[in-house]
Design a protein around this motif. Structure first.
Motif, PDB file in Angstrom:
ATOM      1  N   ASP A 159      -3.734   0.307  -6.153  1.00 15.17           N
ATOM      2  CA  ASP A 159      -3.780   0.090  -7.598  1.00 15.17           C
ATOM      3  C   ASP A 159      -2.395   0.310  -8.224  1.00 15.17           C
ATOM      4  N   GLU A 160      -1.646   1.259  -7.713  1.00 18.37           N
ATOM      5  CA  GLU A 160      -0.283   1.498  -8.200  1.00 18.37           C
ATOM      6  C   GLU A 160       0.652   0.366  -7.777  1.00 18.37           C
ATOM      7  N   ILE A 161       0.445  -0.125  -6.532  1.00 17.96           N
ATOM      8  CA  ILE A 161       1.331  -1.187  -6.035  1.00 17.96           C
ATOM      9  C   ILE A 161       1.071  -2.498  -6.785  1.00 17.96           C
ATOM     10  N   PHE A 162      -0.213  -2.799  -7.027  1.00 17.23           N
ATOM     11  CA  PHE A 162      -0.568  -4.061  -7.677  1.00 17.23           C
ATOM     12  C   PHE A 162      -0.676  -3.905  -9.194  1.00 17.23           C
ATOM     13  N   ALA A 163       0.007  -2.941  -9.769  1.00 18.96           N
ATOM     14  CA  ALA A 163      -0.130  -2.690 -11.213  1.00 18.96           C
ATOM     15  C   ALA A 163       0.344  -3.873 -12.046  1.00 18.96           C
TER      16      ALA A 163
END
Length: 549
Positions: A159-163
């Motif tokens: 979720d942090e990477i694909f923010a």
């Protein structure tokens, strides 16, 4: 798979025992359904044990009356002269007791082994069922743990990477919903952990009780055999103290046999009540733990029945398939844009693959065929081998009771015979010259005092007298001394043996029988025979043809 009614049918002896009257202690008939927690049902089993206890009391009363009559109604000494019928009665009573005891021990060993085999099959099935339920619980716990912890960690990092990409974040949210759906389906399964603990406790307790039951019966069988052999030895040796000891142990073993009969009968009846309708008892015991639909599914295991876990397993499978499709798309399109996301995506893919393997194992374990097979094996072990073994143990107790009753009836009569024989032997007059013991004592004393001559010495004295006296005087002396001397010679020759007690006296026209001539030929030394052959013609004429070699 076919229904349980086609695979299992209670044996006829369980229906026979199931139809035994079930009466509580207030003499009121009750339902014969197997309900061990019910107080009235427990009283019905106690009532059966009380009936056996009443049989024990009646048996002991009959033995006491028999012994009292035997002690108070003895025959007079004139009537005790004909002892052969009573001795025959004692002998046949001892033989009957021995045969019944041997048959009882053989039946008891077989029944004890059959009961042990049935209980072993029951405990084996319980442990196997416990292992199956433990495997289900382990798979469910492991899958839920991986979904709740491992999957959430990977999704949080992705979720942090694909923010910056909203469509990828939306895919991650959808995967989280699928994981929650899987967890929800797993939580809808029964609480197998509680059932697993109960089955393990029942199996352990049953194994513990069965070991001591088997050992107790083994010792009882050995005790019965030892008492029977010792009683036979006491009858053969005519040992009064051994017979008394065996009579005391016989009474104790008789009480133990009645007690074992009561315990076996109550156990057989209660087990038969369970075997006639086992599913009713199991459903009543598990109604607070597992739904009746699940219990019915495992007890009957029919293709016509719907699998209660089919819907949950199907949703589980679809959720995993959907998540795997989403992960494949992210690996194909997101990794070129976000290379750092590959590690977490591969971790999620590995987690889904392991969850799918767990799903297949869970589907196989939850299938009714495995647990139903364990259930049928347990029923066959208990209702066939177990109840059959209990019936053989009941037969052992009955045979042992009959054997010890016969033994307790034979021992007092044997005691009476031994006492009467010793009394008659003590009443013999030791001064009686025809008493074998008195003649043996006389012969022993004459050997020291040299008052009696043997056959050879008599022959020598006759020869010396013929040389000192004229023929007329010698003949007169021979005639006058013949009866006394020949009787003394005969008494010394046969040594006071009771075997020759009825030999006719020499000099009364009754010559010794030919068997004694044969004894003379075979039983004397060559020197004595040489002395006989050296006899004079007058001596041979005196003895006649009775002692010719």
């Amino acid at each position: 798979m076919s229904s349980i009614r086609e695979d299992y049918m209670a044996p006829w002896w369980t229906y026979w025992l199931h139809n035994f009257p079930h009466v509580n202690l207030n003499f009121q008939p009750i339902d014969n359904t197997f309900t061990p927690q019910d107080q009235n049902y427990q009283q019905s089993l106690i009532f059966l044990a009380c009936m056996v206890a009443a049989g024990l009391g009646l048996n002991l009363l009959c033995l006491a009356i028999y012994l009292s009559c035997l002690c108070c109604c003895r025959k007079d000494e004139e009537e005790e002269e004909s002892k052969s019928p009573n001795s025959c009665c004692v002998t046949w009573s001892a033989v009957t007791a021995g045969l019944l005891s041997c048959a009882a021990v053989g039946v008891g060993f077989y029944g004890n082994s059959e009961t042990n085999d049935g209980v072993y099959q029951l405990t084996y099935s319980l442990y196997n069922t416990n292992h199956t339920l433990g495997g289900v619980d382990s798979l469910v716990t492991g899958t839920m743990g991986s979904m709740e912890s491992g999957l959430k960690q990977h999704l949080a990092r992705l979720d942090e990477i694909f923010a910056t990409r909203g469509d990828y974040v939306q895919t991650l949210r959808f995967m989280q919903q699928m994981a929650d759906n899987v967890i929800k389906q797993l939580l809808g399964l029964p609480d197998w952990d509680m059932t697993k603990v109960d089955l393990a406790a029942i199996a352990d307790q049953t194994t513990y009780i069965e070991y001591y039951r088997w050992l107790t019966y083994l010792l009882l069988l050995i005790l019965d055999l030892v008492i029977c052999l010792a009683a036979c030895l006491g009858l053969a040796k005519q040992s009064r103290w051994l017979l008394t000891t065996m009579m005391v142990f016989g009474v104790l073993t008789l009480i133990l046999s009645w007690a074992s009969l009561g315990a076996d009968l109550a156990s057989a009846v209660s087990t038969s009540d369970f075997c006639v309708t086992p599913e009713k008892f199991i459903m009543n015991q598990t109604k607070d733990l597992i739904s009746s639909e699940i219990v019915h599914y495992y007890l009957y295991c029919s293709q016509a029945l719907r699998n209660p876990f089919q819907q949950s397993l199907t949703i589980f499978q679809r959720s995993l398939t959907t998540m795997q499709i989403q992960i494949q798309g992210l690996l194909q399109f997101a990794v070129p844009l976000f290379p750092t996301a590959e590690r977490d995506l591969l971790g999620i893919q590995h987690l889904l693959n392991s969850s799918e393997a767990s799903l297949h194992q869970l589907t196989a374990l939850l299938d009714c065929r495995g647990l139903n097979k364990d259930y049928l094996d347990a029923l066959i072990g208990v209702c066939y081998d177990g109840v059959e073994g209990l019936l053989y143990l009941c037969l052992f107790s009955i045979l042992a009771i009959c054997a010890f009753c016969a033994m307790l009836c034979a021992i007092p009569r044997a005691w009476t015979h031994i006492t009467s024989r010793e009394r008659d032997y003590d009443d013999i007059d030791e001064g009686d010259p025809f008493n074998p013991q008195a003649r043996r004592m006389t012969t022993h004393d004459s050997n020291h005092a040299t008052n009696m001559h043997s056959f050879c010495s008599y022959s020598s004295s006759v020869g010396s007298q013929s040389s000192l006296h004229p023929p007329a005087a010698q003949a007169a002396q021979t005639v006058s001394n013949a009866p006394v001397s020949e009787y003394m010679n005969q008494s010394a020759l046969f040594g006071g043996n009771p075997r020759y007690e009825n030999v006719p006296l020499i000099g009364r026209g009754s010559p010794p029988p030919s068997v004694y001539t044969q004894q003379f030929r075979n039983g004397y030394s060559p020197s004595m025979r040489a002395t006989y052959l050296s006899m004079t013609e007058d001596q041979i004429r005196h003895f006649g043809n009775d002692f010719q070699a």
